[in-house]
Design a protein around this motif. Sequence first.
Motif, PDB file in Angstrom:
ATOM      1  N   ILE A 127       0.844  -1.189   0.000  1.00 43.83           N
ATOM      2  CA  ILE A 127       0.000   0.000   0.000  1.00 43.83           C
ATOM      3  C   ILE A 127       0.885   1.248   0.000  1.00 43.83           C
ATOM      4  N   PHE A 128       0.413   2.281  -0.700  1.00 44.23           N
ATOM      5  CA  PHE A 128       1.178   3.521  -0.814  1.00 44.23           C
ATOM      6  C   PHE A 128       0.212   4.699  -0.736  1.00 44.23           C
ATOM      7  N   ILE A 129       0.649   5.776  -0.093  1.00 41.50           N
ATOM      8  CA  ILE A 129      -0.157   6.980   0.031  1.00 41.50           C
ATOM      9  C   ILE A 129       0.644   8.165  -0.490  1.00 41.50           C
ATOM     10  N   THR A 130      -0.006   9.319  -0.572  1.00 42.49           N
ATOM     11  CA  THR A 130       0.671  10.531  -1.030  1.00 42.49           C
ATOM     12  C   THR A 130       1.951  10.746  -0.220  1.00 42.49           C
ATOM     13  N   GLY A 131       3.037  11.009  -0.931  1.00 40.42           N
ATOM     14  CA  GLY A 131       4.342  11.119  -0.291  1.00 40.42           C
ATOM     15  C   GLY A 131       5.213   9.906  -0.524  1.00 40.42           C
ATOM     16  N   TRP A 132       4.598   8.796  -0.962  1.00 42.18           N
ATOM     17  CA  TRP A 132       5.328   7.538  -1.196  1.00 42.18           C
ATOM     18  C   TRP A 132       5.282   7.104  -2.659  1.00 42.18           C
ATOM     19  N   HIS A 133       4.631   7.894  -3.515  1.00 43.76           N
ATOM     20  CA  HIS A 133       4.426   7.448  -4.893  1.00 43.76           C
ATOM     21  C   HIS A 133       5.644   7.674  -5.799  1.00 43.76           C
ATOM     22  N   LYS A 134       6.472   8.644  -5.463  1.00 41.08           N
ATOM     23  CA  LYS A 134       7.586   8.997  -6.347  1.00 41.08           C
ATOM     24  C   LYS A 134       8.502   7.798  -6.593  1.00 41.08           C
ATOM     25  N   GLY A 135       8.763   7.536  -7.872  1.00 42.74           N
ATOM     26  CA  GLY A 135       9.673   6.455  -8.241  1.00 42.74           C
ATOM     27  C   GLY A 135       9.036   5.077  -8.283  1.00 42.74           C
ATOM     28  N   GLN A 136       7.766   4.957  -7.884  1.00 41.94           N
ATOM     29  CA  GLN A 136       7.117   3.642  -7.922  1.00 41.94           C
ATOM     30  C   GLN A 136       6.800   3.265  -9.369  1.00 41.94           C
ATOM     31  N   PRO A 137       6.977   1.987  -9.723  1.00 41.73           N
ATOM     32  CA  PRO A 137       6.755   1.579 -11.119  1.00 41.73           C
ATOM     33  C   PRO A 137       5.346   1.847 -11.628  1.00 41.73           C
ATOM     34  N   TYR A 138       4.342   1.851 -10.753  1.00 44.97           N
ATOM     35  CA  TYR A 138       2.956   2.019 -11.213  1.00 44.97           C
ATOM     36  C   TYR A 138       2.662   3.425 -11.717  1.00 44.97           C
ATOM     37  N   THR A 139       3.531   4.381 -11.451  1.00 46.56           N
ATOM     38  CA  THR A 139       3.262   5.749 -11.917  1.00 46.56           C
ATOM     39  C   THR A 139       3.227   5.831 -13.449  1.00 46.56           C
ATOM     40  N   LYS A 140       3.745   4.797 -14.130  1.00 48.52           N
ATOM     41  CA  LYS A 140       3.725   4.774 -15.595  1.00 48.52           C
ATOM     42  C   LYS A 140       2.442   4.144 -16.147  1.00 48.52           C
ATOM     43  N   ASP A 141       1.615   3.551 -15.277  1.00 48.83           N
ATOM     44  CA  ASP A 141       0.437   2.821 -15.729  1.00 48.83           C
ATOM     45  C   ASP A 141      -0.629   3.783 -16.260  1.00 48.83           C
TER      46      ASP A 141
END
Length: 723
Positions: free
Chosen positions: A351-365
Motif C-alpha cells: 500500500i502507498f499513500i501521497t508522499g510515497w508514490h515517487k519512483g514507484q513503477p505504477y506511476t507509468k500505468d
Amino acid sequence: MAPRLNGLVQRAHLRAGARLRLTRCSYLYDEKRLNYGFLCLEELERVGGDGADAPPPPRRRPPPLRGEKKRYLPLWNNEDPYGDMWVADKAQAQVDVDVSKLTSLGQLEMTWRSRVHFHPLLVRVLYKSRLRYYGKPEKKLDMPYQAYFEVADSSGMMSMVLWNSLCPEWYNSMKVGTVLLLEQYAIKTSYPFKTQPTPGDSQMKRFATIEISLNVRDPPTKISIIPEEMVKPEWGLPEVKYRFITRSELDNLPNNHSCDVIGLVTFVGRAERARKREHGEDFWLYRWAHAIDGTSDQPFILELFATSQPDVFEHIHPMTYLVCTQMRVVRDLTENPSSTIYLTTSNESQIFITGWHKGQPYTKDTKVKNFIQWTKTQSEADQMKKTVIGGYYPFPRPPNNFLKYCKNNKVESVLKAIGEMEKEIEDLHYREHKRIAVQGIISAIRYISSSNAAEEASGAELVQVQSLRSNAIWASVERGVCRMQAGNSKFSLAQVLIKLARAKQECGCSGVQQPRHIAGNGRVWVRSDREGMSDIPETEETGRIRDSWQSDLWAQVKDKLMKYLHHSTIFPESIPRKFDYVHKDLLMQQYNLYAAVHQPKETRTDKNINEFKSASGLGYYEVTVLGINHDVAIDVAFLPLFCPEDPHLFQLEDIQHDTLLSHMSCISGCQQKATNEIVKAAMDLDGKHVVCILDICHLGDDKVEVFLSKIYKTVEPGVLESM
C-alpha cells in the motif's frame, strides 16, 4: 514487569505516557549470567494525567532484560518491522556487472541438482510479501523472520526467500522494482503451501519447483542493489506490470480475482485487531477504507491488513491518494452482489499513500495517469465535505441467512450464552474485534439523542402512558417538523431508508430532532403534550422526551434476573467523525493504536476528540436482550449510521432484510415520527426467540463497545437446522 501484570498492557491500562505510582518492586538475579540482575515491577497504580510534559524516551533501548532474546516485537502485531535493528535503506552498490559470469533462472532450474556453487544472478523484484515472524518461546533463534519475494529475469520468475537476520538488514530496501545482484546463494525445493501473487504479465514463465534462499551462512549470501540509472536495456530485465481496475469494472469481477487499485480516500476506519487463532495471543492488525476514482458513484471498499509498512498504514487519512496492489475481490453471489463486494489485501499486497508514490513503477500505468487527470477536475472543498475518519464500522454485514453465518464462522461454538458474555468481554485485548452470536428475546428499546447521550446513558424509567392507534408514518413538512408518509403503500426497507434520507434533506433538518416518549406493554404507546400525534415544533420541554418500548415479559422479569449486563455505552472512539485536515495528525493518532513510544508534548495538541463533528450527528438505541431462560439479560447499543454527504459510506442497503434494525436506522433520515414503525417491528418479535449478532471491541482501559449488528428469527428456514 511481573508477567502476572501483562494484562495491564494487553488491555492498554498501562501504555506509553501513563503516569504510574510504583508500590512494590523486586530485584531479580539471572541465574545463567554472572553478576547480572534487573529491577522487576511487582505492583503499580495508575494516577491521573498522561505525562505529556515528560521528557522524550532515549533513542536507543537496551536489549530485553530477561531470557536470551535480542530483539523486540512490535507492540500490537508481529508483522511490522520494529526497532533500531531494522535498516531503513541500504546503500546502493556501485558495482560493475559482468554479464558473462551470470546465470539465468531458467538455467538454474535445469542444472541446480548437479551444482554446489551457483553463478551470480541479476534479477528484478516483482512482488514482495509481508514479513513472517515464526518465533516460539522455546526456540533460541535470534531473528526468526522470513520474507518471500518474486524475482524475475528475461527467462521467467522464481521465488526468493530472505531468512532470519538478513531480514532486518535488507527487507526495507528490497522494494518492488529493485534490481538485485545475488552471489553465494542457496537453491532449495519450493515450499508447496505458500501463497502466490498473480503476475501482471500472464505470459511470464514461472519456475515453481525451486526457490532462491538468502541467509547469513551456508553459504553467506552477498547482496548488491543496482541503482535504476545503471540498469541496461540489454540485460533484458522485465518491467513491473500491474492489473489496475476502475471502480466501474469491479462489479463484473469474480470472487478472489486479483487486481490493483488507486483512489482518493474518503473514509478510513480505526485500526483494529483480530486473533489469528481462537484462544491464541497473535493478532492480525487491520482497518477499513473507502476510495473513489470518479468512474462510479460507489467507492472501493478496502479491507487493509498490515503489510509490514507501518509508516504507511498508520498515516492513511482522507484526501490522500491510495494505491493498493495484489488485492483480492471478496463477493458472494448468493447475497446482493453489488452491495457486498469489497477488496482485501493478500500476503503480497503493498500500500502507498501521497508522499510515497515517487519512483514507484505504477506511476507509468495508464489507469493511474487517468486517475490523476480526474483528480485535477475535482473541487477539493467538495470532496472534503464527504470525508470521514474512525468510529464503529459494521462491515462486512452478517449474511442474511443464519446458516450462512454459521458456515462462515471458524470458531469452536457459534452460539454463546448471554451469561458467557462477561468472560468474552474480559478476555478481549486492546482494539480486538469479535463478532458473537447469542440467543435471546428483544425485550426493550430506548432511543438516546446525540445531544443528551451522556445524560441519557445513566438510564431512565419507562413510563406507561395513553394508548394511541397508529399505522402510518407521515413524511411532510409542516411548521418545520420533518415527517414520513408511508400510508398503506408497501416499500422495501431499502426504499424506506432512502426516502427517509431524502425527507431529511428536503425538509432541511440539521442534526437530530428530539423524539417523543413511547412505552408499551405489548401495544403501541405514545406520549404527547397534545391529543394525538400532534405537530408541535420542538421546544425545550418536548426536547427532554425519549423514545422507549418494553414488552410485557420484560416488565415481569427485569427485577428477578440473576445477572444483568450493561454494555450499551457509546464511547468517543465509537463515533465516526468528519475529517478536519488542519487536525489530521490528532485524528490519525486517535484512531490508530496507542503508540509504543511516548510522544513528547510538542508533538501533541490539547484539542479534544469530542470537539470534532460526528459524521451523522445522530443518537443511538439501547436494546435489551433477555436470555431465553429469562434469568439473564444484556443491554447493547445499536448505532444508526448515515452520512448525508456520502450515502454510500455505511452501505445501508445491506440492512434491508432486518426489519427492526432497518426501521431503527430510519432515525438516520427523519427520526421524529418514525418510532411507530420501530415499535411495530419490535412487537412482531415480542416474546420470540431470536439470534442476535453482536460486534464487540475493546477500546482500552475498561471501555468495551457492544453493538447489535443483526437479528435472525429462529423460525427462518435453515436456522434451526444450523443450530
